[in-house]
Design a protein around this motif. Structure first.
Motif, PDB file in Angstrom:
ATOM      1  N   SER A 181       0.821  -1.209   0.000  1.00  0.00           N
ATOM      2  CA  SER A 181       0.000   0.000   0.000  1.00  0.00           C
ATOM      3  C   SER A 181       0.858   1.262   0.000  1.00  0.00           C
ATOM      4  O   SER A 181       0.361   2.357  -0.203  1.00  0.00           O
ATOM      5  CB  SER A 181      -0.955   0.005   1.179  1.00  0.00           C
ATOM      6  N   THR A 222       2.463   2.814   2.467  1.00  0.00           N
ATOM      7  CA  THR A 222       2.317   3.782   3.559  1.00  0.00           C
ATOM      8  C   THR A 222       3.679   4.284   4.006  1.00  0.00           C
ATOM      9  O   THR A 222       3.798   5.356   4.555  1.00  0.00           O
ATOM     10  CB  THR A 222       1.568   3.171   4.764  1.00  0.00           C
ATOM     11  N   GLY A 244      -3.878  -5.316  10.594  1.00  0.00           N
ATOM     12  CA  GLY A 244      -3.505  -4.241   9.664  1.00  0.00           C
ATOM     13  C   GLY A 244      -3.045  -3.015  10.415  1.00  0.00           C
ATOM     14  O   GLY A 244      -2.355  -2.165   9.875  1.00  0.00           O
ATOM     15  N   HIS A 265      -7.388 -11.284  16.995  1.00  0.00           N
ATOM     16  CA  HIS A 265      -6.435 -10.264  16.534  1.00  0.00           C
ATOM     17  C   HIS A 265      -5.280 -10.933  15.788  1.00  0.00           C
ATOM     18  O   HIS A 265      -4.689 -11.884  16.280  1.00  0.00           O
ATOM     19  CB  HIS A 265      -5.934  -9.480  17.758  1.00  0.00           C
ATOM     20  N   ALA A 266      -4.984 -10.418  14.603  1.00  0.00           N
ATOM     21  CA  ALA A 266      -3.889 -10.969  13.805  1.00  0.00           C
ATOM     22  C   ALA A 266      -2.971  -9.840  13.361  1.00  0.00           C
ATOM     23  O   ALA A 266      -3.378  -8.677  13.289  1.00  0.00           O
ATOM     24  CB  ALA A 266      -4.441 -11.680  12.583  1.00  0.00           C
ATOM     25  N   THR A 279       1.700  -7.477   3.654  1.00  0.00           N
ATOM     26  CA  THR A 279       1.536  -7.977   2.295  1.00  0.00           C
ATOM     27  C   THR A 279       2.573  -9.071   2.012  1.00  0.00           C
ATOM     28  O   THR A 279       2.252 -10.108   1.439  1.00  0.00           O
ATOM     29  CB  THR A 279       1.672  -6.822   1.282  1.00  0.00           C
ATOM     30  N   GLN A 296       0.010  -8.947  19.497  1.00  0.00           N
ATOM     31  CA  GLN A 296      -0.098  -9.500  18.123  1.00  0.00           C
ATOM     32  C   GLN A 296       0.002 -11.017  18.096  1.00  0.00           C
ATOM     33  O   GLN A 296      -0.439 -11.643  17.145  1.00  0.00           O
ATOM     34  CB  GLN A 296       0.944  -8.848  17.209  1.00  0.00           C
ATOM     35  N   ASP A 323       9.000  -3.949  11.490  1.00  0.00           N
ATOM     36  CA  ASP A 323       8.195  -3.613  12.666  1.00  0.00           C
ATOM     37  C   ASP A 323       9.012  -3.881  13.927  1.00  0.00           C
ATOM     38  O   ASP A 323       9.765  -4.841  14.003  1.00  0.00           O
ATOM     39  CB  ASP A 323       6.913  -4.450  12.702  1.00  0.00           C
ATOM     40  N   ARG A 382       6.333   0.636  13.936  1.00  0.00           N
ATOM     41  CA  ARG A 382       7.108   0.364  12.741  1.00  0.00           C
ATOM     42  C   ARG A 382       8.457   1.007  12.974  1.00  0.00           C
ATOM     43  O   ARG A 382       8.515   2.070  13.597  1.00  0.00           O
ATOM     44  CB  ARG A 382       6.463   1.056  11.542  1.00  0.00           C
ATOM     45  N   LYS A 435      -5.838   1.966   7.077  1.00  0.00           N
ATOM     46  CA  LYS A 435      -4.594   2.271   7.781  1.00  0.00           C
ATOM     47  C   LYS A 435      -4.352   3.777   7.757  1.00  0.00           C
ATOM     48  O   LYS A 435      -4.487   4.407   6.708  1.00  0.00           O
ATOM     49  CB  LYS A 435      -3.467   1.544   7.062  1.00  0.00           C
TER      50      LYS A 435
HETATM   51  P1  ADP Z   1       2.059  -1.372   3.900  1.00  0.00           P
HETATM   52  O1  ADP Z   1       3.300  -1.936   4.517  1.00  0.00           O
HETATM   53  O2  ADP Z   1       2.288  -0.948   2.519  1.00  0.00           O
HETATM   54  O3  ADP Z   1       1.299  -0.412   4.771  1.00  0.00           O
HETATM   55  P2  ADP Z   1       0.602  -3.712   4.646  1.00  0.00           P
HETATM   56  O4  ADP Z   1      -0.830  -3.728   4.527  1.00  0.00           O
HETATM   57  O5  ADP Z   1       1.348  -4.896   4.244  1.00  0.00           O
HETATM   58  O6  ADP Z   1       1.049  -2.559   3.762  1.00  0.00           O
HETATM   59  O7  ADP Z   1       0.937  -3.287   6.127  1.00  0.00           O
HETATM   60  C1  ADP Z   1       1.603  -4.096   7.006  1.00  0.00           C
HETATM   61  C2  ADP Z   1       1.952  -3.339   8.257  1.00  0.00           C
HETATM   62  O8  ADP Z   1       0.773  -3.032   9.008  1.00  0.00           O
HETATM   63  C3  ADP Z   1       2.814  -4.135   9.200  1.00  0.00           C
HETATM   64  O9  ADP Z   1       4.160  -4.101   8.816  1.00  0.00           O
HETATM   65  C4  ADP Z   1       2.534  -3.450  10.516  1.00  0.00           C
HETATM   66  O10 ADP Z   1       3.303  -2.278  10.645  1.00  0.00           O
HETATM   67  C5  ADP Z   1       1.084  -3.043  10.399  1.00  0.00           C
HETATM   68  N1  ADP Z   1       0.219  -4.029  11.070  1.00  0.00           N
HETATM   69  C6  ADP Z   1      -0.427  -5.060  10.514  1.00  0.00           C
HETATM   70  N2  ADP Z   1      -1.145  -5.736  11.422  1.00  0.00           N
HETATM   71  C7  ADP Z   1      -0.931  -5.112  12.606  1.00  0.00           C
HETATM   72  C8  ADP Z   1      -1.379  -5.342  13.940  1.00  0.00           C
HETATM   73  N3  ADP Z   1      -2.224  -6.306  14.232  1.00  0.00           N
HETATM   74  N4  ADP Z   1      -0.920  -4.518  14.888  1.00  0.00           N
HETATM   75  C9  ADP Z   1      -0.060  -3.527  14.607  1.00  0.00           C
HETATM   76  N5  ADP Z   1       0.373  -3.230  13.373  1.00  0.00           N
HETATM   77  C10 ADP Z   1      -0.045  -4.028  12.379  1.00  0.00           C
END
Ligand code: ADP
Length: 580
Positions: A194, A196, A307, A327-328, A332, A362, A424, A439, A535
């Motif tokens: 995405s 971000t 996410g 919660h997961a 990507t 998590q 992360d 992150r 997000k």
């Molecule tokens: P992008 O990295 O382009 O934003 P993603 O959708 O792959 O796209 O985002 C993954 C990121 O979202 C993870 O690296 C993490 O930082 C964050 N993330 C995903 N799930 C969680 C969660 N349950 N708790 C905290 N952060 C999360």
């Protein structure tokens, strides 16, 4: 034992296509898809996918060709998850909130041969194609063939090219037999991140990775047979966290939705007796803000959320409505969720707020991951399981991507010493459960101390009027960086927000956080900027925070805050998928 042969009877390439074949054989008359007034059975879905796959072959689509699609969660989008790989091709679902420039970038980079466009996105797709046509580096032969997806229930008659999706399904061969997959490592999907934190990269999944991730998410979420699954999570996002394939594997029913307002969600749940749905935590706010008479759950609905970190304060509010949250955490590059906060029965005895805190972690690896760890990336040593020492989360196993398409450099940087580096930052608790703190790019370093933006956000969410919160680094002349909070707030009883002052939020933070973590500035916005998966776009907020300092302190123009440069789009080295 070594002499025992591997043969077609005991060793077949793993692919999610098997799930559809099986569903059509054993759940032939069970409803596979509901979309407004349309109903399909698994027998029909299999036949439609075979027809579509044969039509794609007739359009000269061959192995490893990319087929792109820009569509909401409608039946065509679901069917393509099977039909495209059945034609041997690679499915590229495009984020429907991207602008024409980004869509063009993806079409160009993926070298898409066919581009399916839902009628709702014809305008943005048309502009994207005009950008491609105007690009002298893109030969005419590389402009994808466009096929419009019109609505099944109320056709609009919109045309962008000559072809329409239903015509392709209609003209195809219902008895088409897809070629045996040669290698389970062959690509099935190409998903652009995405973006971000950086420019989008094309993440390639293998049939094997998709198959195994699907199975372990079904297990990790304890999804039983014949679920009724509501499509609130965009299918374009990591192929709907693999549940596009997973619902076929469970002989379930897909409830497709074009829009996801609270009314649509609650109406679908009631009408179709929905049992499961996935969403980002931000959707909880939509669910919580519905009119009380809309919230009419008669049986529990399982939600898989991820996410972004779900604040414990929000988890405490959503579960009493009848939603049961799992919660997961994932990304990507890990085919969606890679960790699940597996619930342990002994925790049922704990008070509700302690349960919410445990659930906000998590969790532990899904079954197809070989391992997960939190490491100091300089030494690759594991951090102690003390719930305090920060390190970077690393993963390895079959859910991890093949690599970034045509970007060898980024691929090799993502893998280190046999691990995939997530970017992360987290801790490991004494019971082995992981918790994300940030992150790596979002950690705020104030006077040499690391501040977890997630921790400050959790404190903000405890304020009863805070609806959304995001904390980013703001340049500070003395501390280097300091936390700056952006919040959206609930109306008071008079329907106003102005009564809630910055000072009140700061004093709430003082009561809930160590002094150095308290935001130095709180900005109230009507809504925080988000991407299509809910997000919060921290890059945008960081840019705003930087401007804030400039307006507060013009003399500090040469502030040392990291400006988050956006790197150029992936290195184009013409590496084929099969060589990843
Ligand atoms: P992008 O990295 O382009 O934003 P993603 O959708 O792959 O796209 O985002 C993954 C990121 O979202 C993870 O690296 C993490 O930082 C964050 N993330 C995903 N799930 C969680 C969660 N349950 N708790 C905290 N952060 C999360």
């Amino acid at each position: 034992m070594d002499q025992l042969p591997k043969c077609e009877a005991n060793y077949t390439p793993l692919t999610p296509i098997t799930f559809l074949k099986r569903a059509s054989a054993f759940y032939a008359n069970r409803t596979s898809i509901i979309y407004e007034a349309t109903r399909f059975t698994w027998g029909q879905t299999y036949e439609r996918c075979r027809r579509l796959a044969s039509s794609l072959r007739a359009l000269n689509i061959v192995k490893n060709d990319v087929v792109s699609v820009l569509a909401p969660n409608v039946p065509a989008m679901y069917e393509m998850h099977f039909a495209v790989p059945m034609a041997g091709a690679v499915l590229n679902t495009i984020n429907s909130r991207l602008d024409a420039k980004n869509v063009a970038t993806i079409l160009r980079h993926s070298e898409a041969k066919v581009f399916f466009v839902d009628y709702q996105y014809v305008q943005v797709a048309g502009e994207a194609l005009r950008i491609l046509v105007g690009d002298s580096k893109v030969p005419e032969s590389s402009i994808p063939l466009v096929i419009v997806i019109d609505d099944i229930d109320s056709p609009t008659g919109v045309r962008l090219g000559e072809l329409e999706y239903e015509q392709l399904v209609h003209k195809g061969n219902p008895k088409y037999v897809h070629a045996e997959l040669e290698d389970e490592w062959d690509p099935i999907a190409l998903n652009y991140t995405s973006g971000t934190t950086s420019a989008p990269k094309g993440v390639a999944y293998s049939h094997r990775g998709a198959y195994l991730s699907t199975l372990s998410l079904i297990l990790g979420w304890e999804m039983g047979g014949e679920p009724v699954y509501l499509w609130t999570l965009p299918m374009f996002h990591c192929n709907g966290w693999t549940f596009t394939w997973g619902i076929a594997a469970r002989g379930g029913t897909n409830v497709c939705l074009r829009n996801t307002t609270a009314t649509d969600i609650y109406r679908s749940i009631a009408m179709h007796k929905v049992t499961h749905m996935c969403c980002a935590p931000i959707v909880f706010n939509i669910l919580l803000q519905a009119e009380p008479n809309e919230i009419t759950l008669t049986s529990p609905v399982q939600i898989l959320t991820g996410g972004a970190p779900p604040p414990a304060a929000l988890l405490e509010k959503i579960e009493p409505l009848g939603f049961h949250i799992t919660h997961a955490y994932g990304l990507t590059e890990a085919t969606g969720p890679a960790l699940v906060c597996e619930w342990q029965r002994k925790w049922n005895q704990l008070p509700r707020d302690d349960q919410a805190k445990l659930k906000a972690r998590q969790g532990i690896s899904i079954l197809t991951l070989d391992d997960v760890d939190v490491k100091d990336l300089k030494t690759m040593a594991s951090v102690p399981h003390d719930g305090k020492t920060l390190g970077e989360i690393v993963l390895r196993g079959s859910s991890i991507m093949k690599g970034y398409f045509k970007d060898r450099k980024a691929t090799s940087e993502a893998f280190k010493d046999g691990w995939f580096v997530t970017g992360d930052v987290g801790v490991v608790h004494p019971d082995g459960y992981l918790e994300i703190k940030d992150r790596s790019k979002d950690v705020i370093i104030s006077g040499g101390e690391n501040i977890s933006s997630v921790e400050v956000e959790s404190a903000l969410y405890k304020h009863p009027r805070v609806l959304e919160a995001a904390v980013v680094a703001m340049p500070h002349p003395h501390w280097g960086e300091s936390p700056c909070a952006f919040v959206a707030i609930r109306n008071n009883s008079a329907g106003k927000t102005e009564d809630l002052r910055e000072a009140e939020i700061i004093s709430h933070c003082r009561k809930n956080l160590p002094h150095f973590m308290v935001p130095k500035k709180v900005v109230v916005l009507p809504e925080l900027p988000k991407n299509s998966t809910g997000k919060i776009l921290k890059n945008e907020l960081r840019a705003k925070a930087k401007e804030l300092l400039v307006s507060v302190n013009l003399s500090n123009k040469s502030s040392n805050v990291n400006p988050q440069p956006i790197p150029p789009f992936g290195e184009q080295n013409l590496q084929a998928f099969s060589r990843l």
